[in-house]
Design a protein around this motif. Sequence first.
Motif, mmCIF file in Angstrom:
data_model
loop_
_atom_site.group_PDB
_atom_site.id
_atom_site.type_symbol
_atom_site.label_atom_id
_atom_site.label_comp_id
_atom_site.label_asym_id
_atom_site.label_seq_id
_atom_site.Cartn_x
_atom_site.Cartn_y
_atom_site.Cartn_z
ATOM 1 N N GLU A 1 -42.063 106.835 -46.552
ATOM 2 C CA GLU A 1 -41.950 105.746 -47.627
ATOM 3 C C GLU A 1 -42.021 104.271 -47.230
ATOM 4 O OE1 GLU A 1 -38.279 106.411 -49.728
ATOM 5 O OE2 GLU A 1 -38.790 108.179 -50.365
ATOM 6 N N GLU A 2 -41.428 104.057 -45.926
ATOM 7 C CA GLU A 2 -41.705 102.602 -45.382
ATOM 8 C C GLU A 2 -43.107 102.290 -45.172
ATOM 9 O OE1 GLU A 2 -39.321 99.568 -42.483
ATOM 10 O OE2 GLU A 2 -38.509 101.810 -42.864
ATOM 11 N N LYS B 1 -45.846 103.797 -46.235
ATOM 12 C CA LYS B 1 -46.620 103.547 -47.675
ATOM 13 C C LYS B 1 -46.321 102.158 -48.380
ATOM 14 C CE LYS B 1 -47.158 108.538 -48.283
ATOM 15 N NZ LYS B 1 -47.092 109.512 -49.367
ATOM 16 N N ALA B 2 -45.031 101.748 -48.022
ATOM 17 C CA ALA B 2 -44.826 100.285 -48.539
ATOM 18 C C ALA B 2 -45.303 99.340 -47.669
ATOM 19 C CB ALA B 2 -43.119 100.063 -48.591
ATOM 20 N N TYR C 1 -48.198 99.843 -46.145
ATOM 21 C CA TYR C 1 -49.699 99.964 -46.665
ATOM 22 C C TYR C 1 -50.083 99.246 -47.853
ATOM 23 C CZ TYR C 1 -53.980 102.092 -46.550
ATOM 24 O OH TYR C 1 -55.689 102.638 -46.801
ATOM 25 N N ALA C 2 -49.197 99.212 -48.714
ATOM 26 C CA ALA C 2 -49.250 98.848 -50.020
ATOM 27 C C ALA C 2 -48.819 97.521 -50.032
ATOM 28 C CB ALA C 2 -48.398 99.376 -51.211
ATOM 29 N N GLU C 3 -48.079 96.958 -49.255
ATOM 30 C CA GLU C 3 -47.723 95.469 -49.243
ATOM 31 C C GLU C 3 -48.803 94.564 -48.583
ATOM 32 O OE1 GLU C 3 -44.953 92.811 -46.427
ATOM 33 O OE2 GLU C 3 -44.017 94.933 -47.114
ATOM 34 N N GLU D 1 -37.733 108.942 -45.280
ATOM 35 C CA GLU D 1 -37.683 107.483 -45.239
ATOM 36 C C GLU D 1 -38.812 106.864 -44.616
ATOM 37 O OE1 GLU D 1 -33.919 106.345 -43.889
ATOM 38 O OE2 GLU D 1 -32.696 107.785 -45.237
#
Length: 62
Positions: A24-25, A27-28, A30-32, A21
């Motif tokens: 995933e957060e 990476k989110a 980072y992408a955001e 979890e």
Amino acid sequence: MTRSDYYYTINKIDKDKKNQELTEEIKAIYAEHKKRYGYRRITLELARRGVCANHKKVQRQV
């Protein structure tokens, strides 16, 4: 490869699988931010969101 090394490698638990979890957060975030945030900023962003994470773990994921 020695016998002890073989069994050590097989039975070793992957540290990052336990924290799926969190990964995933990270990476989110980072992408955001369009891949412009480094590990320091991501660590601070996680702290703002109330998630306690070490900067070393964040650095492994980025």
